[in-house]
Design a protein around this motif. Structure first.
Motif, PDB file in Angstrom:
ATOM      1  N   UNK A 161       1.987   9.492  -5.356  1.00  0.00           N
ATOM      2  CA  UNK A 161       2.383  10.835  -4.926  1.00  0.00           C
ATOM      3  C   UNK A 161       3.473  11.374  -5.856  1.00  0.00           C
ATOM      4  N   UNK A 162       4.459  10.524  -6.140  1.00  0.00           N
ATOM      5  CA  UNK A 162       5.592  10.946  -6.950  1.00  0.00           C
ATOM      6  C   UNK A 162       5.128  11.352  -8.338  1.00  0.00           C
TER       7      UNK A 162
ATOM      8  N   UNK B  34       0.821  -1.196   0.000  1.00  0.00           N
ATOM      9  CA  UNK B  34       0.000   0.000   0.000  1.00  0.00           C
ATOM     10  C   UNK B  34       0.863   1.257   0.000  1.00  0.00           C
TER      11      UNK B  34
ATOM     12  N   UNK C  22      -0.456  10.761  -9.409  1.00  0.00           N
ATOM     13  CA  UNK C  22      -1.569   9.904  -9.833  1.00  0.00           C
ATOM     14  C   UNK C  22      -2.098   9.108  -8.639  1.00  0.00           C
ATOM     15  N   UNK C  23      -2.285   9.809  -7.526  1.00  0.00           N
ATOM     16  CA  UNK C  23      -2.688   9.138  -6.290  1.00  0.00           C
ATOM     17  C   UNK C  23      -3.962   8.319  -6.446  1.00  0.00           C
TER      18      UNK C  23
ATOM     19  N   UNK D 131      -4.210   4.290  -5.887  1.00  0.00           N
ATOM     20  CA  UNK D 131      -4.931   3.746  -4.739  1.00  0.00           C
ATOM     21  C   UNK D 131      -6.078   2.859  -5.179  1.00  0.00           C
TER      22      UNK D 131
ATOM     23  N   UNK E 165       1.070   4.246  -2.711  1.00  0.00           N
ATOM     24  CA  UNK E 165       0.848   5.634  -2.333  1.00  0.00           C
ATOM     25  C   UNK E 165       2.010   6.512  -2.778  1.00  0.00           C
ATOM     26  N   UNK E 166       3.220   6.020  -2.516  1.00  0.00           N
ATOM     27  CA  UNK E 166       4.388   6.848  -2.839  1.00  0.00           C
ATOM     28  C   UNK E 166       4.537   7.031  -4.345  1.00  0.00           C
TER      29      UNK E 166
ATOM     30  N   UNK F   9      -4.503  -0.309  -6.027  1.00  0.00           N
ATOM     31  CA  UNK F   9      -4.141  -1.065  -4.820  1.00  0.00           C
ATOM     32  C   UNK F   9      -5.381  -1.700  -4.208  1.00  0.00           C
TER      33      UNK F   9
END
Ligand SMILES: Nc1ncnc2c1ncn2[C@@H]1O[C@H](COP(=O)(O)OP(=O)(O)OP(=O)(O)O)[C@@H](O)[C@H]1O
Ligand SMILES: Nc1ncnc2c1ncn2[C@@H]1O[C@H](COP(=O)(O)OP(=O)(O)OP(=O)(O)O)[C@@H](O)[C@H]1O
Ligand SMILES: [Mg+2]
Ligand SMILES: [Mg+2]
Lengths: 242, 245, 224, 276, 242
Positions: free
Chosen positions: C188-189, C180, C192-193, C197, C184-185, C200
């Motif tokens: 974030x990077x 997870x 495209x959160x 997610x 997320x990272x 996931x």
């Protein structure tokens, strides 16, 4: 009063009842016996529609149980039923057990229902226990309450499913006594039991089932005199031996 | 360890000055409690309905309930919360979605967190309710029906009162879990208890004090809930039955 | 309407795979150690030794009343101190170790409650029967009671394992990247959160659902 | 050298543990091969080189440890990491717990908004929803501004910068207040970077520094000397250009953030002062 | 063989057994009966130390049960016990049920134990079911396996606690038949049961308990002829009535 006509029932592939036909007249007491798993409980549950069946029909007091238009709740409220494990409602007091269906189903007032309930409780000799919860009574006492609960609905007939088989030997009799009395007063009764003493005393007819079929359906004296089928003879021999 | 303990940090005013850091902790506590309790109401209502549906003799209803349970318990809570907050408004008609998104952010966060937590916990409550109903002897249902009750009346008067009594202990665990799980609301910006701890760390650079205080507050919540549920358990105990007198 | 852009997922798959490995590592350790230690706790809690059962109850209640995030954090902050005291200066990267320890000890509290219920669900007569055959109390527990307790509790053990599998994501608080956290990272990077997610979430659903079906299937086959 | 517990430890073990962030673009983050990269990270490596030279070590083992905003202070204090360079603001509260090196970056807190949203500066925000990241100076400033100027803003505090930007992007907020460098970073990641602008007058300035253990003057001296040398020699500006004016991993984004006057001043006269 | 001397037992405040004294000689068959809750199960469980008691002593084959130095596991391995609910281990096959204690307690080899187990299984007429799990057998079959399991330990005496009361009427006999055979072979037996037919057939003595006391301890014929105590008369009357 109860007409069972060519009833068959399956659980998935497994046939529990095969072409069962019999009849219980008004005021008649019929005892049903037979080996375990022969379908006795299933048959008796079909009578008040607790189990659906796929073929044949059952008519109780003129109402067809199999007909999808029949209001089963209404029908059941006229047919008393007593179970092997009493099935009192453990979270209610004895009084509430006796009154709730009178109030919610028959629409009686609470006072009327309580009156009636206590009268019947007195009749089965348990008036003093009205305020207790079922868990605080012995098995025999619980079963007598269960009978009173069924009677409180003013049933036109009563169904019993092995009412004494979960009881201690000493308590069996206090329940049988109530049942004998009921029979002698002329209540129509259909009764699954292995208490042959009870059958001898009050039954008019005995039905013997095996593997989902009614193998023997005879007047009491004929049955105990000499059953036709070999299976019933065997069964009687075993059950009366010791 | 060269750590500067400073317990008086809780009594110093926050930068904006309207309260102390302790005050912040209590605001956080209030949000945690408000969120958890309201989510618990949803969880109980929805969970009971779904749990009952799983046991009714109707294939459509019971498989609907089964699908509900599978969906809500096999996806992590965090993902669910994200979906409620960020994805769901995008699926609304644009006008409605935009109006919603422009409303008070606190309201949006609270609503999303409450619904998410409530419906997630409902799936687990539903499983408990089902287990409770199934643990009752089958004869109880038959006995109710045989007396002329309708199926609904049987559930209302016979099955549910007993089933709920039986599942008070597992429900207590779920109730405790909802408080602990409410900490995920921090990810969408609701300033609840665990978030306040984080704030305290960020603002005061006194992490140990903040974590100790928050841990203790959670323990307090738990002790209170356990106490209340124990009382409830005693209150509804049936004489002559499971653990009764 | 939100524009979905799934393009960063394919490139991130190797990373996500690594994250999944961490997730599985933590989950499996916590299950194995948690059930082992949890069984001991359950037996201690049911033992007639007052002190033992009091200690076990205290352990279980303590761990159950603190949110898992806090437990993980505390272990991360305190375990290094303890290890340093024991082994001197250099302890290296203890993130994984402290996560494993925290999860195992925490889950043991939950598993012990399940196993305790399982032990209590075995009829008393079974214990009497074991003892009456001359088995010692220890043998009776091991050969007669525990196998039945575990069998009765498979559904609950499974549910707990699924919760655990999902809770693994909390290791983000100590900077460890599980499945997870990696999703997320990456999200974030790459900005495209939402997509990562949702991806996931779908992956979790597929894994959890498949495993629970599988266990149900096995249970139906092997338990009569 | 001066008495320094950290230097002694590094010398004894032959290794140093560096704390870094995982997604502080472009200061300290992972590229797609899980390598730590970024402006702050390169600055930190300059310091490491100096330490190695100072201790005359033939070999120095460099260990990397990711930290979060929640645990970076504790990990530094309990000795898990020896130094952290990321995007950590040097402020007075933190100085009570840890030491800071010479500053490596100066940012201003500004706003990002949609190009066509009509937000030009802070006064335009009155009565609107504004997002900022929780626990940052920006959060403190905007809450204070809201209070003092009665602006009736709804302030959303998101968990991290990614979520803050998502909040902005999804239309929940009209503007995102944050350190300008980070705003440029978020902008570069957006689906359509061209839609967004960074606007407004800087509300405050903040200096990022490397965190060191408090009261370890010997260690700080070595680190400060290395950083100062990098900044005054023009090396730092090269690093700056690499990270802020050119495409960077993992997706080849270009932040296009020209060197500010504050940065120029810092490079000219490096210092370890906290703004405020 | 079994000497019970002035045994008293309390559950907290509640006295379950009061000063019970009796004896079972080698080769003797003793039936214990009495109303529910009178302490029959408790007494029989005291004999092999499954329940501790606070006063008095029980000596089995020369070993004191109450003595804290006695190795109870060893003692129990010589005393067979059969329970009301069979208590076979549901997670093991029938064969494993029969062999586990032989291997773990008596230290027999697996082959020897299996041999012995199968021989006894044959004796109770169930050899064909060796590979099944208990849940796949009927109640009567399970109880016969339970008897075989106890016999596999070569017990010097056997204790039965209502071995037939959880069975369907038809199955009671298959279990009683095995027990009768055992008694006739000279096994020492102490047997809680309400099957008076069985008592009449094989018991040497009958013990009647009420409220934790041994109220009547008489030779079979004396007991059925005319019990001394009123309580026992009442009980007999009720239990034999229907
Ligand atoms: N819900 C069910 N699904 C499948 N099979 C069932 C179900 N209920 C009962 N049966 C089977 O139907 C058969 C008849 O059951 P029933 O309970 O009517 O027997 P019975 O004569 O009352 O026996 P008993 O004396 O044990 O009460 C049995 O073989 C039983 O296993
Ligand atoms: N663990 C216990 N704690 C407290 N009281 C107990 C316990 N076990 C049994 N009793 C009580 O001791 C008394 C005797 O119990 P016991 O089981 O020996 O009776 P019994 O004669 O075998 O009855 P039944 O015919 O019902 O099996 C009963 O009143 C019972 O309620
Ligand atoms: Mg039946
Ligand atoms: Mg008993």
């Amino acid at each position: 009063m109860i007409e069972i006509k060519n009833v068959s029932k399956w659980y998935g592939q497994f046939q529990v009842l095969t072409d069962c036909t019999t009849e219980v007249k008004k005021g008649e007491v019929v005892v049903v016996c037979g080996p375990s798993g022969s379908g006795k409980s299933t048959l008796i549950k079909c009578v008040n529609g607790l189990e659906p069946f796929q073929q044949g029909d059952i008519v109780v007091n003129g109402t067809s149980v199999g007909d999808p238009r029949t209001n089963l709740s209404k029908l059941r409220s006229h047919v008393g039923m007593v179970f092997q494990h009493f099935e009192l409602f453990p979270h209610m007091t004895i009084t509430d057990n006796l009154t709730i269906a009178q109030v919610k189903v028959l629409g009686r007032s609470r006072e009327e229902a309580t009156d009636k309930g206590l009268k019947l409780l007195d009749r089965v000799g348990l008036k003093a226990h009205a305020h207790k919860h079922p868990g605080q009574l012995s098995g025999g006492q619980q079963q007598r309450v269960a009978i009173a609960r069924a009677l409180a609905m003013d049933p036109i007939c009563m169904l019993f499913d092995e009412p004494t088989s979960a009881l201690d030997p000493e308590m069996i009799n206090e329940v049988l006594d109530v049942m004998v009395e009921l029979a002698q007063e002329g209540m129509t009764m259909m009764c699954v039991t292995h208490e042959m003493g009870f059958a001898r005393k009050v039954a008019h007819r005995v039905i013997f089932m095996d593997q989902g079929r009614i193998v023997e359906d005879a007047a009491k004296d004929d049955f105990f005199g000499k059953p036709h089928s070999e299976r019933a003879q065997q069964f009687l021999a075993k059950i009366l031996q010791h | 360890m060269n750590y500067n303990w400073n317990w008086s940090v809780f009594l110093t005013p926050v930068p904006s000055g309207e309260t102390t850091y302790l005050g912040w902790l209590f605001t956080g506590l209030q949000w945690t409690v408000a969120l958890s309790l309201s989510a618990w109401v949803i969880a109980l209502v929805v969970g009971s309905i779904v749990g009952v549906l799983r046991t009714v003799p109707n294939r459509w209803l019971s498989s609907f309930a089964a699908v509900y349970v599978e969906c809500f318990r096999n996806v992590p809570l965090l993902v669910q919360l994200f979906s409620w907050y960020f994805v769901l408004p995008e699926l609304l008609p644009p006008a409605l979605g935009n109006a919603y998104k422009q409303s008070d952010p606190l309201l949006q966060q609270f609503l999303a967190a409450m619904l998410c937590l409530g419906l997630f916990t409902a799936a687990r409550v539903a499983e408990q309710v089902r287990a409770g109903i199934e643990s009752l002897p089958r004869g109880q249902k038959n006995a109710g029906l045989a007396m002329g009750f309708t199926l609904a009346q049987v559930y209302r008067h016979v099955l549910l009162p007993m089933a709920f009594r039986i599942i008070v202990p597992p429900l207590t665990s779920e109730f405790l879990n909802i408080f602990k799980n409410s900490a995920v609301a921090t990810t969408i910006g609701l300033i609840e208890l665990s978030r306040q701890a984080q704030q305290l760390v960020d603002y005061t650079a006194q992490p140990y004090e903040a974590f100790i205080a928050v841990t203790l507050l959670y323990v307090c919540i738990n002790v209170t809930v356990m106490f209340l549920m124990r009382r409830l358990e005693e209150k509804v105990r049936v004489p002559g039955f499971i653990g009764g007198k | 309407m939100y524009e979905f852009d799934w393009s960063s997922i394919p490139g991130a798959l190797p990373l996500l795979g690594k994250g999944l490995l961490v997730t599985l590592e933590v989950t499996l350790t916590a299950i194995v150690v948690g059930i082992g230690w949890g069984t001991l706790l359950a037996v201690a809690r049911l033992s007639s030794n007052r002190l033992l059962s009091f200690l076990a109850a205290g352990y279980v209640n303590l761990f159950r009343s603190v949110p898992l995030v806090m437990v993980i954090l505390w272990f991360y902050l305190i375990v290094p101190q303890a290890l340093k005291g024991l082994f001197g200066q250099d302890i290296g990267d203890i993130r994984l170790v402290s996560a494993l320890v925290a999860f195992a000890l925490f889950e043991a509290a939950y598993y012990s409650e399940i196993i305790r219920a399982g032990i209590q669900s075995v009829p008393k007569g079974q214990v009497a029967a074991g003892l009456a055959l001359g088995l010692t109390p220890g043998q009776t527990m091991r050969l007669v009671v525990l196998p039945q307790a575990f069998r009765n509790m498979i559904p609950l053990l499974l549910t707990q394992a699924i919760i655990l599998f999902q809770d693994t994501s909390l290791v983000y608080v100590i900077g460890l990247s599980d499945f997870f956290g990696t999703a997320y990272k990456v999200g974030d990077r790459d900005g495209r959160l939402v997509e990562l997610l949702l991806f996931a979430g779908a992956a979790y659903f597929v894994i959890c659902f498949t495993v629970s079906r599988l266990v149900k299937h096995l249970q139906a086959r092997f338990i009569k | 050298a001066q008495e320094s517990p950290t230097l002694k430890k590094i010398k004894d073990t032959g290794s140093i543990t560096l704390g870094h962030r995982e997604s502080s673009i472009p200061f300290s983050y992972y590229d797609d091969k899980q390598q730590v990269i970024g402006y702050s990270h390169e600055m930190m490596l300059k310091a490491v080189d100096a330490i190695k030279a100072e201790l005359k070590l033939a070999k120095l083992d460099v260990k990397l440890m990711p930290v979060t905003s929640a645990n970076r202070i504790t990990l530094l204090q309990n000795g898990t990491v020896d130094m952290e360079c990321g995007s950590t603001t040097n402020n007075l509260e933190r100085q009570k717990q840890v030491g800071f090196s010479t500053s490596i970056f100066v940012i201003g807190t500004r706003l990002m908004a949609k190009k066509d949203a009509g937000v030009k500066d802070f006064p335009d925000l009155a009565g609107k929803n504004v997002v900022t990241t929780a626990g940052t100076t920006s959060e403190r400033l905007i809450r204070k501004m809201n209070e003092e100027k009665q602006m009736k803003m709804n302030i959303i505090s998101a968990k991290d910068h990614g979520e803050s930007f998502l909040t902005l992007e999804s239309g929940r907020a009209v503007a995102f207040m944050m350190d300008d460098a980070l705003l440029y970073g978020e902008m570069a990641k957006a689906k359509r970077p061209g839609d967004w602008v960074v606007v407004g007058t800087a509300q405050s300035k903040e200096a990022y520094g490397c965190m060191l253990r408090k009261d370890d003057a010997g260690f700080k001296k070595v680190v400060d000397a290395a950083l100062t040398k990098a900044m005054t020699s023009g090396e730092a500006e090269k690093i700056y250009n690499k990270w802020f004016m050119n495409p960077i991993p993992p997706k080849g984004l270009n932040l296009n953030m020209p060197l500010s006057d504050d940065m120029k001043a810092l490079y000219k006269a490096p210092n370890d002062k906290a703004y405020e």
